[in-house]
Design an enzyme around this catalytic site. Structure first.
Site, PDB file in Angstrom:
ATOM      1  N   ILE A  22       5.047 -25.919 -10.396  1.00  0.00           N
ATOM      2  CA  ILE A  22       4.176 -24.876  -9.850  1.00  0.00           C
ATOM      3  C   ILE A  22       2.798 -25.423  -9.476  1.00  0.00           C
ATOM      4  CG2 ILE A  22       5.350 -22.991 -11.032  1.00  0.00           C
ATOM      5  CD1 ILE A  22       3.190 -23.055 -13.169  1.00  0.00           C
ATOM      6  N   GLY A  23       2.583 -26.731  -9.675  1.00  0.00           N
ATOM      7  CA  GLY A  23       1.305 -27.321  -9.302  1.00  0.00           C
ATOM      8  C   GLY A  23       1.327 -28.827  -9.482  1.00  0.00           C
ATOM      9  N   GLY A  25      -1.371 -32.507  -9.694  1.00  0.00           N
ATOM     10  CA  GLY A  25      -2.718 -33.030  -9.830  1.00  0.00           C
ATOM     11  C   GLY A  25      -2.726 -34.529  -9.638  1.00  0.00           C
ATOM     12  N   PHE A  27      -2.774 -36.991 -11.790  1.00  0.00           N
ATOM     13  CA  PHE A  27      -1.945 -37.798 -12.676  1.00  0.00           C
ATOM     14  C   PHE A  27      -0.604 -37.165 -13.029  1.00  0.00           C
ATOM     15  CE2 PHE A  27      -6.191 -39.496 -13.617  1.00  0.00           C
ATOM     16  CZ  PHE A  27      -5.949 -40.834 -13.382  1.00  0.00           C
ATOM     17  N   GLY A  28      -0.307 -35.996 -12.527  1.00  0.00           N
ATOM     18  CA  GLY A  28       0.957 -35.405 -12.949  1.00  0.00           C
ATOM     19  C   GLY A  28       1.289 -34.100 -12.261  1.00  0.00           C
ATOM     20  N   LYS A  44       2.165 -29.010 -18.652  1.00  0.00           N
ATOM     21  CA  LYS A  44       1.275 -29.870 -17.879  1.00  0.00           C
ATOM     22  C   LYS A  44       1.651 -31.315 -18.206  1.00  0.00           C
ATOM     23  CE  LYS A  44      -3.665 -30.895 -17.260  1.00  0.00           C
ATOM     24  NZ  LYS A  44      -5.042 -30.553 -17.707  1.00  0.00           N
ATOM     25  N   ASP A 148     -16.441 -26.674 -14.625  1.00  0.00           N
ATOM     26  CA  ASP A 148     -15.720 -26.454 -13.363  1.00  0.00           C
ATOM     27  C   ASP A 148     -15.184 -25.028 -13.292  1.00  0.00           C
ATOM     28  OD1 ASP A 148     -14.889 -27.209 -10.843  1.00  0.00           O
ATOM     29  OD2 ASP A 148     -12.995 -28.068 -11.522  1.00  0.00           O
TER      30      ASP A 148
END
Length: 286
Positions: A22-23, A25, A27-28, A44, A148
């Protein structure tokens, strides 16, 4: 980086099975997990082999931080473990199991309202901001700056409620503040939500997060960001030297976060006036 003693139902031999990504980044990949009874969680996955020692230390620090955070408006940590890839030498993957939010992100919600050309109900905005402010008060009490805060890092969990709960996520660049100092100096975060002190490099504290919440408040009301620029330089100058864009004429007049960083209190509540302060957590989930 060993497996913790948390809930092993999320582990490699557990009952939660991966469904799909579902996403993604740097590194993964983030996978949706589902239990046979329908419960869901998020995995994650971080590839450790491509990380430096410093990055691994930062990842360990993130896990330690996630274990400390316990608030209704913060994505909950469940478990973590490491798996090895039998096909690759010295290849391993860290799995951080987190709470799943069923209604996407606040950025998704803003995009939907923009496409429909329909503004958010003011009560919904007040409810969301109230939850965010209380969550930040909890985070800041642990001497942590998120750094963030943005709509893409705030997730929504509807679960049958008329106003979805908000959940702050992605503490990957958060910073633990030492007991000796309250000011940090590394310029990180998402440009549209950066506070003036972050841009000017004068040092910052938890009020930088509060500034970001103020920007989100403006964006929810106006369906546009308070500061804009054609490039990073113009955006930075806009934040440092210009007033925010004008909100819609029928917006609450006490909506905007007023004053400089010095006027923004440490306790995550900022100067959000009675318009937000009068909303209770019971209101927020009604």
């Amino acid at each position: 980086m060993s497996q913790d003693g948390g809930d092993t139902q999320f582990g490699p031999e557990g009952e939660f099975a991966p469904r799909f990504a579902i996403g993604r980044g740097q590194f993964g990949v983030v996978y949706l997990l589902q239990h046979p009874d329908g419960r869901k969680a998020v995995d994650k996955r971080v590839e450790l082999s491509g990380m430096t020692d410093k990055q691994k230390e930062e990842t360990n620090a993130e896990i330690a931080l996630l274990k400390k955070l316990a608030h209704d408006a913060v994505c909950a940590y469940h478990h973590h473990f490491v798996t090895a890839d039998p096909k690759k030498e010295n290849a391993s993957t860290l799995h951080i199991i987190m709470e799943y939010c069923d209604s996407g992100s606040m950025a998704d919600a803003v995009a939907e309202q923009q496409q429909a050309k329909q503004r958010f109900d003011h009560f919904k905005i007040r409810s969301w901001i109230c939850q965010l402010v209380k969550a930040l008060a909890h985070v800041h009490a642990l001497r942590v700056i998120h750094r963030d805060i943005k709509t893409a890092n705030i997730f929504l969990a509807e679960r049958g409620k008329s106003v979805p709960d908000v959940k702050i996520g992605d503490f990957g660049i958060s910073r633990l503040m030492s007991s000796q100092t309250e000011l940090a100096s590394t310029a990180v975060g998402t440009p549209y939500y950066l506070s003036p002190e972050l841009i000017s490099g004068t040092g910052y504290d938890g009020r930088a997060d509060v500034w970001a919440v103020g920007c989100i408040l403006f964006e929810l009301v106006a369906l546009k960001r308070p500061f804009a620029g054609e490039n990073m330089g113009q955006l930075a100058m806009s934040i440092l030297r210009k007033s925010p864009s004008k909100p819609p004429k029928d917006s609450p007049m006490d909506m905007l976060v007023r004053g400089s960083a010095a006027a923004r209190r440490w306790y995550g509540g900022a100067r959000f006036a009675p318009w937000v302060a009068t909303v209770t957590m019971d209101d927020a989930v009604a």
